[in-house]
Scaffold this motif. Structure first.
Motif, PDB file in Angstrom:
ATOM      1  N   ASP A 111       0.850  -1.256  -0.088  1.00 37.93           N
ATOM      2  CA  ASP A 111      -0.122   0.021   0.057  1.00 37.93           C
ATOM      3  C   ASP A 111       0.690   1.296  -0.147  1.00 37.93           C
ATOM      4  N   TRP A 112       1.772   1.096   0.752  1.00 33.41           N
ATOM      5  CA  TRP A 112       2.763   2.425   0.753  1.00 33.41           C
ATOM      6  C   TRP A 112       3.554   2.430  -0.453  1.00 33.41           C
ATOM      7  N   GLN A 113       4.028   1.572  -0.942  1.00 36.02           N
ATOM      8  CA  GLN A 113       4.823   1.478  -2.262  1.00 36.02           C
ATOM      9  C   GLN A 113       3.907   1.919  -3.367  1.00 36.02           C
ATOM     10  N   ARG A 114       2.677   1.696  -3.437  1.00 35.34           N
ATOM     11  CA  ARG A 114       1.656   2.123  -4.360  1.00 35.34           C
ATOM     12  C   ARG A 114       1.546   3.466  -4.287  1.00 35.34           C
ATOM     13  N   TRP A 115       1.322   4.053  -3.007  1.00 31.84           N
ATOM     14  CA  TRP A 115       1.321   5.753  -2.898  1.00 31.84           C
ATOM     15  C   TRP A 115       2.505   6.359  -3.102  1.00 31.84           C
ATOM     16  N   ALA A 116       3.811   5.792  -2.804  1.00 35.31           N
ATOM     17  CA  ALA A 116       4.959   6.208  -2.928  1.00 35.31           C
ATOM     18  C   ALA A 116       5.453   6.599  -4.482  1.00 35.31           C
ATOM     19  N   GLY A 117       4.629   5.646  -5.182  1.00 36.07           N
ATOM     20  CA  GLY A 117       5.012   5.680  -6.679  1.00 36.07           C
ATOM     21  C   GLY A 117       3.855   6.378  -7.370  1.00 36.07           C
ATOM     22  N   SER A 118       2.965   6.655  -6.957  1.00 33.23           N
ATOM     23  CA  SER A 118       1.642   7.348  -7.408  1.00 33.23           C
ATOM     24  C   SER A 118       1.885   8.610  -8.226  1.00 33.23           C
ATOM     25  N   PRO A 119       1.228   8.998  -9.219  1.00 29.91           N
ATOM     26  CA  PRO A 119       1.388  10.248  -9.973  1.00 29.91           C
ATOM     27  C   PRO A 119       1.083  11.317  -8.890  1.00 29.91           C
ATOM     28  N   GLU A 120       0.219  11.117  -8.181  1.00 32.77           N
ATOM     29  CA  GLU A 120      -0.438  12.440  -7.096  1.00 32.77           C
ATOM     30  C   GLU A 120       0.957  12.740  -6.132  1.00 32.77           C
ATOM     31  N   ARG A 121       1.391  11.531  -5.629  1.00 32.37           N
ATOM     32  CA  ARG A 121       2.701  11.829  -4.509  1.00 32.37           C
ATOM     33  C   ARG A 121       3.928  12.552  -5.445  1.00 32.37           C
ATOM     34  N   LYS A 122       4.133  12.012  -6.595  1.00 36.16           N
ATOM     35  CA  LYS A 122       5.153  12.301  -7.409  1.00 36.16           C
ATOM     36  C   LYS A 122       5.083  13.867  -7.801  1.00 36.16           C
ATOM     37  N   GLU A 123       3.744  14.328  -8.128  1.00 37.73           N
ATOM     38  CA  GLU A 123       3.325  15.807  -8.355  1.00 37.73           C
ATOM     39  C   GLU A 123       3.396  16.620  -7.074  1.00 37.73           C
ATOM     40  N   MET A 124       3.251  16.354  -5.962  1.00 38.65           N
ATOM     41  CA  MET A 124       3.105  16.883  -4.794  1.00 38.65           C
ATOM     42  C   MET A 124       4.931  16.936  -4.163  1.00 38.65           C
ATOM     43  N   MET A 125       5.606  15.966  -4.664  1.00 36.53           N
ATOM     44  CA  MET A 125       6.973  16.055  -4.258  1.00 36.53           C
ATOM     45  C   MET A 125       7.546  17.171  -5.157  1.00 36.53           C
ATOM     46  N   ALA A 126       7.191  17.090  -6.389  1.00 34.05           N
ATOM     47  CA  ALA A 126       7.618  18.280  -7.101  1.00 34.05           C
ATOM     48  C   ALA A 126       7.324  19.543  -6.762  1.00 34.05           C
ATOM     49  N   THR A 127       6.344  19.549  -5.704  1.00 40.31           N
ATOM     50  CA  THR A 127       6.209  21.104  -5.252  1.00 40.31           C
ATOM     51  C   THR A 127       7.090  20.960  -3.993  1.00 40.31           C
ATOM     52  N   LEU A 128       7.174  19.971  -3.023  1.00 41.56           N
ATOM     53  CA  LEU A 128       7.599  20.067  -1.913  1.00 41.56           C
ATOM     54  C   LEU A 128       9.354  20.175  -2.021  1.00 41.56           C
ATOM     55  N   SER A 129       9.922  19.154  -2.896  1.00 41.00           N
ATOM     56  CA  SER A 129      11.226  19.044  -2.872  1.00 41.00           C
ATOM     57  C   SER A 129      12.249  20.469  -3.232  1.00 41.00           C
ATOM     58  N   PRO A 130      11.589  21.501  -3.949  1.00 40.05           N
ATOM     59  CA  PRO A 130      12.522  22.756  -3.934  1.00 40.05           C
ATOM     60  C   PRO A 130      12.657  23.494  -2.612  1.00 40.05           C
ATOM     61  N   MET A 131      11.698  23.005  -1.772  1.00 36.02           N
ATOM     62  CA  MET A 131      11.621  23.537  -0.408  1.00 36.02           C
ATOM     63  C   MET A 131      12.482  23.058   0.736  1.00 36.02           C
ATOM     64  N   LEU A 132      13.201  21.904   0.459  1.00 35.56           N
ATOM     65  CA  LEU A 132      14.070  21.022   1.158  1.00 35.56           C
ATOM     66  C   LEU A 132      15.264  21.389   1.043  1.00 35.56           C
ATOM     67  N   GLU A 133      16.128  21.399   2.099  1.00 40.04           N
ATOM     68  CA  GLU A 133      17.488  21.539   2.111  1.00 40.04           C
ATOM     69  C   GLU A 133      18.322  20.262   1.546  1.00 40.04           C
ATOM     70  N   THR A 134      17.453  19.244   1.924  1.00 34.60           N
ATOM     71  CA  THR A 134      18.087  18.012   1.380  1.00 34.60           C
ATOM     72  C   THR A 134      17.220  16.947   0.967  1.00 34.60           C
ATOM     73  N   GLU A 135      17.241  16.000   0.427  1.00 39.09           N
ATOM     74  CA  GLU A 135      16.288  15.056  -0.059  1.00 39.09           C
ATOM     75  C   GLU A 135      15.697  14.549   1.183  1.00 39.09           C
ATOM     76  N   GLU A 136      14.491  14.201   1.193  1.00 36.06           N
ATOM     77  CA  GLU A 136      13.646  13.545   2.349  1.00 36.06           C
ATOM     78  C   GLU A 136      14.343  12.323   2.452  1.00 36.06           C
ATOM     79  N   LYS A 137      14.235  11.731   3.867  1.00 41.97           N
ATOM     80  CA  LYS A 137      14.730  10.380   4.251  1.00 41.97           C
ATOM     81  C   LYS A 137      13.638   9.886   4.717  1.00 41.97           C
TER      82      LYS A 137
END
Length: 93
Positions: free
Chosen positions: A61-87
């Motif tokens: 279930d986690w892997q499905r969400w982690a690889g989903s287009p919805e999460r990837k889209e949200m991470m495209a917004t969040l990632s530039p706000m982070l100092e380092t890649e999320e762990k």
């Protein structure tokens, strides 16, 4: 049941923008198949250090969400706000 810990370090002066985007991400995650619960925590000594704790029914279930287009889209917004890649760390019983 598994727990997913997502650790993030927010860049200076982007906390307000991050919080808005992170709330939207959590709302989407809540709709994901197998999502049970989630919470967002802030380090008491470092307001730019955040931890998301999410509970999913299964690793798949986690892997499905982690690889989903919805999460990837949200991470495209969040990632530039982070100092380092999320762990991401996954724990199971």
């Amino acid at each position: 049941m598994i727990r997913v810990l997502i650790e993030r370090h927010i860049a200076e002066d982007l906390v307000e923008h991050y919080e808005k985007s992170a709330r939207e991400t959590l709302q989407l995650a809540m709709q994901a198949h197998g999502f049970i619960s989630g919470e967002a925590l802030k380090n008491a000594y470092d307001p730019n250090h955040r931890l998301v704790v999410a509970t999913y029914r299964t690793l798949q279930d986690w892997q499905r969400w982690a690889g989903s287009p919805e999460r990837k889209e949200m991470m495209a917004t969040l990632s530039p706000m982070l100092e380092t890649e999320e762990k991401i760390t996954i724990f199971e019983h």
